[in-house]
Design a protein around this motif. Sequence first.
Motif, PDB file in Angstrom:
ATOM      1  N   VAL A 152       0.860  -1.185   0.000  1.00  0.00           N
ATOM      2  CA  VAL A 152       0.000   0.000   0.000  1.00  0.00           C
ATOM      3  C   VAL A 152       0.897   1.237   0.000  1.00  0.00           C
ATOM      4  N   VAL A 153       0.513   2.259  -0.769  1.00  0.00           N
ATOM      5  CA  VAL A 153       1.213   3.532  -0.728  1.00  0.00           C
ATOM      6  C   VAL A 153       0.182   4.634  -0.940  1.00  0.00           C
ATOM      7  N   VAL A 154       0.440   5.809  -0.361  1.00  0.00           N
ATOM      8  CA  VAL A 154      -0.464   6.950  -0.479  1.00  0.00           C
ATOM      9  C   VAL A 154       0.263   8.081  -1.192  1.00  0.00           C
ATOM     10  N   LEU A 155      -0.358   8.620  -2.246  1.00  0.00           N
ATOM     11  CA  LEU A 155       0.195   9.764  -2.982  1.00  0.00           C
ATOM     12  C   LEU A 155      -0.536  11.019  -2.527  1.00  0.00           C
ATOM     13  N   PRO A 257       4.840  12.616  -0.992  1.00  0.00           N
ATOM     14  CA  PRO A 257       4.444  13.882  -1.639  1.00  0.00           C
ATOM     15  C   PRO A 257       4.566  13.738  -3.159  1.00  0.00           C
ATOM     16  N   TRP A 258       3.498  14.127  -3.881  1.00  0.00           N
ATOM     17  CA  TRP A 258       3.457  13.878  -5.333  1.00  0.00           C
ATOM     18  C   TRP A 258       3.409  15.189  -6.083  1.00  0.00           C
ATOM     19  N   ARG A 259       4.250  15.286  -7.083  1.00  0.00           N
ATOM     20  CA  ARG A 259       4.276  16.460  -7.939  1.00  0.00           C
ATOM     21  C   ARG A 259       4.213  16.019  -9.395  1.00  0.00           C
ATOM     22  N   ALA A 260       3.862  16.958 -10.256  1.00  0.00           N
ATOM     23  CA  ALA A 260       3.730  16.639 -11.677  1.00  0.00           C
ATOM     24  C   ALA A 260       5.097  16.341 -12.291  1.00  0.00           C
ATOM     25  N   PRO A 261       5.150  15.474 -13.310  1.00  0.00           N
ATOM     26  CA  PRO A 261       6.401  15.269 -14.036  1.00  0.00           C
ATOM     27  C   PRO A 261       6.752  16.514 -14.844  1.00  0.00           C
ATOM     28  N   ASP A 262       7.910  16.513 -15.441  1.00  0.00           N
ATOM     29  CA  ASP A 262       8.311  17.627 -16.302  1.00  0.00           C
ATOM     30  C   ASP A 262       7.350  17.706 -17.491  1.00  0.00           C
ATOM     31  N   LEU A 263       6.614  18.817 -17.586  1.00  0.00           N
ATOM     32  CA  LEU A 263       5.582  18.929 -18.617  1.00  0.00           C
ATOM     33  C   LEU A 263       6.181  18.994 -20.021  1.00  0.00           C
ATOM     34  N   ALA A 264       7.382  19.539 -20.153  1.00  0.00           N
ATOM     35  CA  ALA A 264       8.037  19.547 -21.463  1.00  0.00           C
ATOM     36  C   ALA A 264       8.324  18.119 -21.917  1.00  0.00           C
TER      37      ALA A 264
END
Length: 736
Positions: A152-155, A257-264
């Motif tokens: 189990v993991v929580v983002l 803690p979750w963040r967006a990948p590099d959008l480029a």
Amino acid sequence: MNQEQREEPPEQEQPEGAAGEEQPGNERSEDKRSEDERPGPGPGAAEAEGAGTRDDTPPPGQPGTDRPNPAPHNNAPHNNAPHNNVNQYFLGALDARQAHFGIGGHGGADTPNARRTAVGRLDAGEADAILESYVEPRRFDEAVAALDRDSVVVLVGPSGVGKRSGAVALLNAVADGTEYVVLSPGRSLDELATGRPAFEKGVGYVLLDRMNEGSSGTADFDWRRVRDAVREQGAHLVVTTVHTIAGKSPESVRHVPWRAPDLADVLRLRLRKAGCAETVVEEAVDLLPAECLIAEVTAAAARIARGADPAGVWKEYGSSAAQPVRDWFAVDRSLQETAEVTVLAFTIGTGYREFESWQERLEPRIAPAFPKPVQPDEVQSAALQPAVDRRRSLARNRLAATEEQKHGALTRTVLVFPNPQYRQWVLEELWTNHSKSYWDGVQDWLTEIILTDPGTGPHLSVASGLALLARPAFDEVAESYLEPWARGEAGPAGQSMATLVLCWMCLDENLDATALALARSWVLSRDPGLRSTAAAAFGGELGVRFPTDAVKLLWHLISRRSGQSKEAMFALADLVAVLAECREDAGVVFRALAHRLGVQRRTNVATQLRENTFDAVLAVLTVGDLRTGQPVGATLMERQPQLIGRLGELWAGLLCNRPRRTLALRALYDTLRTLSAVGEEPRTTAGQFGRSVGAALPPDERRLLAAALRPAAVRSGSTTAALIDTFLTTVLSTED
């Protein structure tokens, strides 16, 4: 809402014979109802006493008989609440693809029948679409290690950073199989820990946008129980949430803690996979604006891959779309100018005269937010007079544009934003730049619209505007509009509007779980208005989005001795009709009803729960198609033949219930008659239907059913007669 104003939450789906249901007993006993409650003589009444072959008894559905039409149920006098019409015109708005509302479908879907259910098994095509262009964010490997170690993991992260796609990618990296199941955000830790749902070996589970259960001193213990339950079954679970843990995070389950990948990188990968030239790829990357969400980059990439100019595409996303709006608000604006953009934001798509009428009504209400010094020789009312002619002022407003709409041979000019994305940014700027006196005036004005304008267009526009306002200001929308309207403070029209706002919120993946949590709190409230509005919401788009929650919460209302039990029954039937319209699986309703009907058929105790169960089955089996009014059960048997078995169980239970047998026979006749209109092989469907009903009926009931329907076959047209004959032949040939 205070705790003393709430009820205990409804029970989850339980196995047969679970606590809270009536004890099993002898089926086939008649409900003990008083004489004035029993149905009077009518088609099928004589048959109920074993005399169904009388020649003078008109058959169910015979032309010329004075009989009620059981389908659609929403035409019945006892179900004429105004908010029951919400489903029809909300789905109609989606059919019309009114892009200027500013709320798109999920995943870029552009059709009203695109998959909208948020829970259930994720099919292979959806998973593949996520994985083929997935770019790993910075902490992806950390989350993989935690999921592999603990199961189990929580983002944890804000909306729009790719938690859903990240969850699927994590499961793909760790889970043994390729089967993924999306769980409702309403699942509590206790439910997960006690096997609700029952986890299966090798299956990956995703719980998106988990609701905040508040702080608890037992958080680590609760997560440990969840971890052990998932691990014991050989499954894996990824939970996503926007809610951070207050204080120390649980040690038993890693919260990443979750963040967006590099959008480029996301943009390059998608464009290269689509076969775009490298010059196009680099131009698109160079022009990529700030403040874009992953969903916006995905949508823009799809348009560029189809040949659109990158420079033109990027004007509609991220800071490029927001900047013209921000620039406009950076200058002090007059009362008249502010009223123009406010009216446009909430009544978009109206003509000039209607627009100006609503502007005239708004300006006096928000005038206190625009103090203006008055000279001694000026009349006070002059402060409210427009500086220039309204139409000339509107023509100079850079945030307003016109659009020509075709209505048959006629063309209508309506007012819209130059870019559909402007609407969201205008609402955000209005919220940021104006205080209580302005919003009090807007609240009064919007309430006036719903009370005085019966048109569906303004109501749809106001509702979608409030759904967009909920993104930056959910508390304002909930406390100033949704809850007062849902309680009935603006009458039935206000309840309809509250339902409609929740419908629009369901089209936003960042708001759908919030809509679910709010409607759930209304179900558990002791306020009858809130309960009634919640029932309507779960019978529509909110129920489509979260069908298992809808069935559970509607049954909570059905099983209570309250004025909302009947409304909840009809909402459950409405949900079946809407699921059928959206081409979603209605089996979630039939399975739950079959379980509860089975429990009640095994008891001879006359209780309100038993009565309500049979009435709910009758409402569901007689509901009409939203477009044609024909029995929706016939359509579902043709489209989803896997449901025929459950439908057979429900029909058999209803036919064995004497007080409702007459209505059941008439509805059964209508359903059989409709098969020829909805399917290419109606006799095949009728045969399958007959086998399922026959298997669920006792032998003597099969003979009684044949005796009741044979006269109807003789008096019907050849097509209907053949279908009835096929149905009854298979019913009677069923082996015990």
